[in-house]
Scaffold this active site. Structure first.
Site, short mmCIF file in Angstrom:
data_model
loop_
_atom_site.label_atom_id
_atom_site.label_comp_id
_atom_site.label_asym_id
_atom_site.label_seq_id
_atom_site.Cartn_x
_atom_site.Cartn_y
_atom_site.Cartn_z
N LEU A 64 55.18 32.69 28.34
CA LEU A 64 54.77 33.82 27.51
C LEU A 64 53.80 34.72 28.25
CD1 LEU A 64 54.97 35.18 24.73
CD2 LEU A 64 52.97 33.83 24.02
N ILE B 46 29.52 41.17 38.77
CA ILE B 46 29.34 39.78 38.35
C ILE B 46 29.90 38.79 39.36
CG2 ILE B 46 29.74 38.16 36.45
CD1 ILE B 46 27.81 40.52 35.91
N SER C 125 33.58 38.43 40.97
CA SER C 125 34.97 38.53 41.44
C SER C 125 35.44 39.98 41.48
CB SER C 125 35.89 37.71 40.53
OG SER C 125 35.87 38.22 39.21
N HIS D 99 37.54 43.53 30.32
CA HIS D 99 38.77 42.95 29.82
C HIS D 99 39.74 44.02 29.32
CE1 HIS D 99 36.13 39.42 29.80
NE2 HIS D 99 37.23 38.76 30.04
#
Length: 784
Positions: free
Chosen positions: A18, A459, A461, A722
């Protein structure tokens, strides 16, 4: 007969089918119909697995494209009005925009689902929120499963948990006065709004929400279902009297539907609410007897269906079936057919199938024999059902196998290391305390850092590109040599450094190109950890994590990050920040051994990490971030248990930097959790700089800092990583101005909400460019 059932099933598929389909859909590589077809196939497999394991009901409504609480927002019409969408006619694209944001609106806020690593999308409740029923999500899955020949049990989160997990937006007191057309009161309340918190809460919306739930459940029951599972996990929390009192009102109303109601609780004990729960007009009650086996004593006289959650739904250790039967058999004698058995909670939190872990079986056969994933847990439930229905002798071979695995694990010689026990027992006095207080340390740190006002960083990455993933995959398959792989990673690190220099960030990071996951990477380099290939669990949306398995005592055989940070520092004259994942987060985001206290495991990890911190310091990396995004997540659900947890969690974090010099600056990062109620414990971590997620909540988290004067430096996130959208200058300026009202300018850092691993390079650079542009303008204004 003994009834068995499942509270919920993993959604993403055995090999994350999925996830990959959704991400291809977002990239417009497949059509909507192709995504829908794949989802249907996964649901059918899930139901078939439950049916094959002799479950009396298959769970429906638990499958979601992103989040079950988002589905409930759509079903009740409670999607945020700011998007301008019609919940009755929501398209799939609009559904994903609610979760991921769009060019005009930021995504719905996200936070942890109780004390798990699953994230749900937080409902936004306004005083004028209007609810409207839309049961399509549940009805479609009911019809689909029934057409395949299954007996179904729809699963829906209850109205009180739904309201409780949401957030109040807007001024409720003013709105109430406006509704009453009381202009004088409205004006008075508007003046008082800043200093006086309204007593109105989202619970006031219950009278409007309850008829909508009745309509949804009536529609569901009209599909011919016998039982509906309604989840109210907030019962495991410390609930205020008004919330507890509402249960009688709610379930008196909902009991009018034609289907029977199984009220499901999990994640903790509800023993203190036993009189209330026994009196509710529901047809059955589910208890989590893994987290809180002792609560069973309060319900042995329950006169309705009692669902015993006896198979661990949140960890991967094989059950000791004989011990479980020792509990269930007397209960069966007492309750007869009123005894149901189930996992403790939804199996959403466990990987899909141990059978496909062929490498683990070959390399660590003993460990393999100690484990059970979702499909194995369902089969364990089936064995218990057969034993209770036909007697133990009918499953004697399976019980012997279970006993053999338990004995093997208990007597294994690879689990315990005497040197680890001795080191913990003989730590120096005050080993977890810095040499000097923050006020003295920060002077020494600023002297060599020489950073501007509002220093900027990220932060940790940076985007994990296809090139990075392909190189990692090729290396693991043996198609790429170690030298070529490391050269590829160095190339990516140099790219990250050069881009940060162009952006003029102040404290740089190396981007973590060589890391597959912030916990898995460290677990692979620490002793006491093991790894699966397909042990994925959903964290949020299409984001899955593959938790390490902590099966033995933890040590660090050799440095893990030092040479990568050294290489990155060699490329620039700017300050390079070392990046580590903290002990609490490694613990929380792993499947943890259950044969010793979690506190002991956490301290073992903290001590092992301290060796890495000191090696970084010796290598010249003197800004070191020890991420702890999961520290709030680990907080026990009952406040009475907080003190003990916060004590050992804080000690474990501080142990991870024990022995560092005053001029070494320790950072930590926390995200997607509420910290307001544990700020003293956060301050007690004594990190020199803390960065926290705040953008989706419009800096709401910082409100707590008005009363609690956080003593050290702080970097509230100024945009949401995000979401792919690029924030405007106005949005970031607004957030920074709000932060400056709470945090002194000398102690304020500027950074994104979280790491940039999941973003693409184009949007990452555009987002950071806006952040830097606003910061530089604000520096000039603050100096004027």
């Amino acid at each position: 007969m003994t009834t068995s059932h499942i509270l919920g099933f993993p959604r993403v598929g055995a090999k994350r089918e999925l996830k990959f389909a959704e991400e291809r859909y977002w990239r417009k590589e497949i059509t909507e119909q192709e995504l829908l077809d794949l989802a249907k196939t996964l649901r059918e497999k899930n139901w078939q697995y439950q049916s094959q394991a002799n479950a009396d009901f298959v769970s429906v409504g638990d499958f979601t494209f992103y989040d079950h609480i988002l589905d409930l927002q759509v079903a009740t019409g409670a999607i945020p009005a700011r998007f301008g969408f019609d919940s009755q006619n929501l398209t799939l694209d609009q559904y994903f925009q609610l979760a991921r944001g769009n060019k005009d609106q930021f995504a719905i806020e996200m936070t942890k689902w109780f004390d798990t690593n699953y994230h749900y999308l937080v409902p936004e409740f306004h005083p004028n929120t209007e609810f409207k029923a839309n049961a399509t999500h549940y009805v479609n899955q009911i019809r689909e499963a029934k057409a395949a020949g299954h007996t179904v049990k729809p699963v829906i989160v209850g109205p009180l948990t739904f309201l409780f997990l949401g957030k109040e937006k807007g001024n409720w007191a003013i709105s109430s006065a406006e509704k009453a057309n009381d202009k004088a009161t409205t004006a008075k309340l508007a003046i008082q709004a800043i200093s006086q918190k309204s007593t109105n809460t989202r619970l006031d919306l219950l009278p409007q929400l309850l008829p909508v739930y009745q309509e949804i459940l009536t529609t569901i029951s009209a599909e011919g279902v016998e039982w509906v599972q309604i989840d109210e996990p907030i019962l495991a929390l410390d609930l205020a009297p008004e919330w507890l009192a509402a249960f009688e009102t709610v379930y008196s109303k909902l009991s009018s539907i034609n289907a029977k109601i199984l009220l499901a609780t999990y994640f903790g004990s509800v023993a203190e609410h036993a009189p209330l729960l026994k009196a509710l007009p529901v047809d059955g009650l589910h208890l989590d007897l893994v987290r809180s086996p002792e609560q069973l004593a309060s319900f042995t006289d329950y006169h309705k269906v009692l669902s015993a959650g006896v198979i661990e739904g949140r960890n991967i250790w094989r059950a000791n079936l004989t011990q479980i039967l020792d509990v269930l058999e007397p209960l069966k004698e007492k309750l007869g057919e009123r005894l149901w058995i189930a996992p403790s909670c939804s199996l959403l939190h466990t990987p899909f199938d141990l059978n496909i872990e062929t490498q683990l079986k070959e390399n660590k056969p003993d460990l393999y024999s100690w484990l059970a994933f979702t499909r194995q847990k369902v089969e364990e439930l089936n064995i218990l059902k057969q034993a209770l229905t036909n007697c133990r002798a009918s499953v004697n071979a399976q019980l012997e196998e279970s006993n053999k695995a338990a004995e093997s694990r208990a007597n294994s010689k690879v689990i315990h290391k005497a040197e680890v026990t001795e080191r913990l027992a003989n730590l120096p006095a005050n080993a977890d305390q810095r040499q000097s207080p923050f006020a003295e340390r920060i002077v020494k740190q600023n002297a060599w850092l020489n950073l501007p006002l509002l220093p900027t960083t990220t932060i940790g990455s940076f985007p994990q590109t296809n090139e990075i993933r392909q190189a990692r995959a090729a290396f693991k398959k043996g198609a790429l040599s170690l030298e070529d792989y490391e050269n590829a990673m160095k190339k990516e690190i140099e790219l990250v450094v050069r881009e940060q220099e162009k952006l003029d960030l102040d404290v740089l990071v190396h981007g973590e190109a060589e890391r597959n996951d912030m916990v898995e990477y460290f677990g692979e380099l620490l002793d006491g950890f093991a790894f699966t290939k397909f042990g994925w669990v959903q964290s949020y949306g299409s984001r899955c994590v593959k938790p390490p398995v902590i099966y033995g005592d933890v040590t660090r055989p050799k440095p893990m990050t030092v040479r990568w940070s050294q290489y990155a520092q060699s490329l620039t004259s700017k300050v390079m920040k070392g990046m580590l994942t903290g002990p609490v987060t490694i613990l929380q985001w792993s499947f943890v051994r259950n044969d010793i206290p979690r506190s002991t495991v956490c301290k073992q990890i903290g001590v092992a990490l301290s060796d890495e911190v000191l090696d970084l310091e010796r290598a010249g990396i003197k800004v070191i971030q020890i991420d702890e995004p999961a520290i709030r997540e680990g907080l026990p659900l009952k406040r009475s248990d907080w003190g003990n947890y916060l004590q050992w969690a804080g000690e474990s974090f501080r142990l991870s930097s024990m022995g560092v010099q005053d001029d070494t600056q320790i950072h930590t990062h926390m995200c997607y959790s509420e910290f307001n109620d544990i700020l003293p414990a956060i301050a007690a971590l004594d990190a020199d700089v803390i960065t926290i997620e705040t953008s989706r909540s419009d800096m709401e988290l910082l409100n707590a800092f008005i009363d609690f004067h956080y003593p050290n430096d702080i970097g509230p996130g100024v945009y949401d990583i995000h979401s792919p959208r690029v924030p405007t200058e106005e949005e970031i300026a607004h957030l920074l101005q709000k932060a400056l009202k709470v945090v002194p300018k000398e102690r304020l850092w500027v950074n994104p909400d979280c790491g940039l691993k999941t973003r693409g390079w184009k949007e990452t650079l555009e987002q950071l460019e806006v952040m830097m542009k606003v910061t530089k303008k604000l520096r000039v204004e603050l100096k004027a």
